[in-house]
Design a protein around this motif. Sequence first.
Motif, PDB file in Angstrom:
ATOM      1  N   SER A  33       3.835  16.111   0.813  1.00 46.07           N
ATOM      2  CA  SER A  33       3.114  14.833   0.781  1.00 46.07           C
ATOM      3  C   SER A  33       4.057  13.689   0.433  1.00 46.07           C
TER       4      SER A  33
ATOM      5  N   TYR B  67       3.994   1.550  -0.928  1.00 43.40           N
ATOM      6  CA  TYR B  67       4.774   1.634  -2.166  1.00 43.40           C
ATOM      7  C   TYR B  67       3.912   2.220  -3.285  1.00 43.40           C
ATOM      8  N   ALA B  68       2.673   1.746  -3.385  1.00 38.99           N
ATOM      9  CA  ALA B  68       1.763   2.265  -4.414  1.00 38.99           C
ATOM     10  C   ALA B  68       1.468   3.752  -4.170  1.00 38.99           C
ATOM     11  N   ALA B  69       1.309   4.127  -2.907  1.00 36.42           N
ATOM     12  CA  ALA B  69       1.033   5.535  -2.581  1.00 36.42           C
ATOM     13  C   ALA B  69       2.214   6.424  -2.960  1.00 36.42           C
TER      14      ALA B  69
ATOM     15  N   LYS C 199       5.315  10.657   3.211  1.00 39.25           N
ATOM     16  CA  LYS C 199       5.003   9.258   2.907  1.00 39.25           C
ATOM     17  C   LYS C 199       6.286   8.452   2.725  1.00 39.25           C
TER      18      LYS C 199
ATOM     19  N   VAL D 154       4.238  10.690  -9.194  1.00 42.85           N
ATOM     20  CA  VAL D 154       3.619  11.173 -10.432  1.00 42.85           C
ATOM     21  C   VAL D 154       3.063  12.580 -10.231  1.00 42.85           C
ATOM     22  N   ASN D 155       2.377  12.786  -9.110  1.00 41.94           N
ATOM     23  CA  ASN D 155       1.820  14.106  -8.802  1.00 41.94           C
ATOM     24  C   ASN D 155       2.926  15.149  -8.666  1.00 41.94           C
TER      25      ASN D 155
ATOM     26  N   LYS E  82       4.463   5.848  -5.317  1.00 41.52           N
ATOM     27  CA  LYS E  82       4.543   5.946  -6.776  1.00 41.52           C
ATOM     28  C   LYS E  82       3.532   6.965  -7.294  1.00 41.52           C
ATOM     29  N   GLN E  83       2.332   6.989  -6.716  1.00 41.69           N
ATOM     30  CA  GLN E  83       1.309   7.948  -7.141  1.00 41.69           C
ATOM     31  C   GLN E  83       1.715   9.371  -6.769  1.00 41.69           C
ATOM     32  N   LEU E  84       2.274   9.544  -5.581  1.00 40.80           N
ATOM     33  CA  LEU E  84       2.729  10.870  -5.167  1.00 40.80           C
ATOM     34  C   LEU E  84       3.902  11.346  -6.020  1.00 40.80           C
TER      35      LEU E  84
ATOM     36  N   GLN F 276       0.823  -1.213   0.000  1.00 45.99           N
ATOM     37  CA  GLN F 276       0.000   0.000   0.000  1.00 45.99           C
ATOM     38  C   GLN F 276       0.858   1.265   0.000  1.00 45.99           C
TER      39      GLN F 276
END
Length: 350
Positions: A332, A271-273, A336, A279-280, A275-277, A269
């Motif tokens: 953010s 790790y996925a968060a 994380k 990108v942002n 990767k998304q951050l 969870q």
Amino acid sequence: MRKNITFTMLFWALLALVISPVLSAAAPELSLAEALALGLEANFGIKKAWLTWENARLNYERGKAASLLAGSRHAQLQQELNLVQAEANYRQTKDQALLQIARKYLEMLQAGQERDWRRKRLEREALTLQLMEQQVAQGYETRLALMKQENEYHQASLELKKVEDSYDQLRRELALAIGWSPDAVFSLQPVETTLTWELTETECQHRARENSLTLRARKLEVELAQIALERAKLGPALAVEIQELENNLQLALLRQEEALWELESSVRQLYAAIKQLAVNLALNQVHLAAVRANFEKLQKQYEVGLLKEVDRLAAEAELLQAEFQMYSAVTSFQLKKWEFQQMLGLDLEV
């Protein structure tokens, strides 16, 4: 009367814009690494947890020798379990305290960036109000338009005041967390905004399993339950007592399996968060670059007299807003990332 009040407010607003940077420039500058080091020394919870861990280590060393002489594997494992639990408590206490300091540090930086943006917006609204008052006096604008602009000015002023209050509160909280007086005035060094995460998910899972004190404790609990069961089978234990010890062993095995599942799930969870951050963060970097390029173009137009001051202020406010959004994305991502590093048993990279 309306005009006198407006120009008075404008005077004080612009005066604050001039004075505040001078005051902050004289304040000492604090880096994140320095803040974490100070917090490590000042936090009472960390000190107490470390002493508890140190006592557990001393008891473990003393008990290990006695267990070897007595041939008691069970006593040795129990001492080792106490040591691991004390270390886990220390690590958790330290990690939470340091992460809280890092969070306050980034939030204060972010609030400072928003404060700069709000100040520039207020400056623009003040100038727009001044120009509109002149236009109303000359009959080019209506009183209704002037009232709307006055509302815009007052709203910008209230928003700035709110951000300044938030910044001061964060400064006081950070000062207390690092052992300084809450009245201490200081500025912060910016953090790195080009952030990456290089470990693969497989590598993260491996590090998390290797460094998890919870898994180590669960493994020791299984060994203790096994020894207790073996002892009972060799002695005059009743069948019901042996059954209870067998159940205890199954419970220990289930807790071990559950701890591993929870750890692996948390790693996935987070790790996925991250990767998304990431990108942002990259999108904010692109946006900031575009806004900065546009401001530089407009600044050149202003310098040669092709752009009004109020339009230049609007462009500068947009640039500061984009920088604030960038800091928000950095905050953010960093928080994380640091939370994830702690789960992997790593120190915060600052």
